[in-house]
Enzyme design. Sequence first.
Site, PDB file in Angstrom:
ATOM      1  N   ASP A 198     -37.124  42.043  13.758  1.00  0.00           N
ATOM      2  CA  ASP A 198     -36.837  42.320  12.347  1.00  0.00           C
ATOM      3  C   ASP A 198     -35.784  41.329  11.855  1.00  0.00           C
ATOM      4  O   ASP A 198     -34.971  40.825  12.647  1.00  0.00           O
ATOM      5  CB  ASP A 198     -36.330  43.752  12.151  1.00  0.00           C
ATOM      6  CG  ASP A 198     -36.189  44.095  10.673  1.00  0.00           C
ATOM      7  OD1 ASP A 198     -37.225  44.124   9.977  1.00  0.00           O
ATOM      8  OD2 ASP A 198     -35.059  44.319  10.217  1.00  0.00           O
TER       9      ASP A 198
ATOM     10  N   GLU B 211     -33.091  40.305   8.312  1.00  0.00           N
ATOM     11  CA  GLU B 211     -32.517  40.603   7.000  1.00  0.00           C
ATOM     12  C   GLU B 211     -32.301  39.266   6.301  1.00  0.00           C
ATOM     13  O   GLU B 211     -32.099  38.223   6.950  1.00  0.00           O
ATOM     14  CB  GLU B 211     -31.194  41.364   7.128  1.00  0.00           C
ATOM     15  CG  GLU B 211     -31.309  42.730   7.782  1.00  0.00           C
ATOM     16  CD  GLU B 211     -32.150  43.723   7.000  1.00  0.00           C
ATOM     17  OE1 GLU B 211     -32.257  43.563   5.749  1.00  0.00           O
ATOM     18  OE2 GLU B 211     -32.720  44.634   7.618  1.00  0.00           O
TER      19      GLU B 211
ATOM     20  N   HIS C  99     -30.117  49.416   6.499  1.00  0.00           N
ATOM     21  CA  HIS C  99     -31.083  48.585   7.208  1.00  0.00           C
ATOM     22  C   HIS C  99     -30.324  47.514   7.975  1.00  0.00           C
ATOM     23  O   HIS C  99     -29.533  46.766   7.404  1.00  0.00           O
ATOM     24  CB  HIS C  99     -32.053  47.924   6.223  1.00  0.00           C
ATOM     25  CG  HIS C  99     -33.089  48.854   5.705  1.00  0.00           C
ATOM     26  ND1 HIS C  99     -34.372  48.890   6.205  1.00  0.00           N
ATOM     27  CD2 HIS C  99     -33.037  49.796   4.740  1.00  0.00           C
ATOM     28  CE1 HIS C  99     -35.067  49.815   5.554  1.00  0.00           C
ATOM     29  NE2 HIS C  99     -34.281  50.376   4.661  1.00  0.00           N
TER      30      HIS C  99
ATOM     31  N   ASP D 288     -33.433  48.293  13.235  1.00  0.00           N
ATOM     32  CA  ASP D 288     -34.805  48.388  12.746  1.00  0.00           C
ATOM     33  C   ASP D 288     -35.794  47.883  13.799  1.00  0.00           C
ATOM     34  O   ASP D 288     -36.889  48.428  13.938  1.00  0.00           O
ATOM     35  CB  ASP D 288     -34.960  47.603  11.448  1.00  0.00           C
ATOM     36  CG  ASP D 288     -34.413  48.368  10.248  1.00  0.00           C
ATOM     37  OD1 ASP D 288     -33.856  49.462  10.453  1.00  0.00           O
ATOM     38  OD2 ASP D 288     -34.544  47.865   9.110  1.00  0.00           O
TER      39      ASP D 288
END
Length: 227
Positions: free
Chosen positions: A7, A9, A150, A155
């Site tokens: 994952d 960001e 998040h 995640d």
Amino acid sequence: MREISLDTETTGLSFISGDKLTEIGAVEIIDKKITGKTFHLYINPERELSENAFKISGLTYDFLKQYKPFRDCYQEFLDFIRNDRLVIHNAPFDIGFLNYELDQVSAPKLDPNKVVDTLVMAKEKFPGSPSTLDALCRRFSVDTSGRTKHGALIDAELLAEVYLHMSVEVFQKALFGSQDNSITSNEPTYIKKNIEPRNFPIADFEKKEHLEFLKKLKNPIWNKLQQ
């Protein structure tokens, strides 16, 4: 088989508009088991984050500017994932950002054909149902109590658990104790039992109430089944 739940960001939604990676999280899975080995990297995006990105991740540029920019740390990431299959939720988003950043430093791009997109997987297995990571965690009772914002690593950890729940191989092994690697079907195998058919006729008043109820619905599926 080694797989990597992954994952990221970012500062925003579009690398074409100049948005950058801010965080990468990855979890190692071997033979459909989470090994406990993880990778986590904060990245200096060298620009401010959008308001929406801050609301989602809680990250700020003031915090991230103490870390290395992508060009100075990408090799750590590539060394961890090696050439193994990636497991990503909504893969085009993460792969798009990663490949754009890798291209900027003249590094090999990730192969989209070696990616399992759990968003696509969920939509195929549960058509019409919510398929966000949060929704899938609720479906499989995956504990999200430690997740207030998040974050790429948490995640990736949640995604790894969700992916294993959706994995046919794990389902077969848990249900049947099968070690047969020759099973290639994409659907679970069920044990068939000889069960005598039973008939449960409905009463006239029940049929009448059912027809009255259908009049209150728009395009009820029962009408389509009778066509």
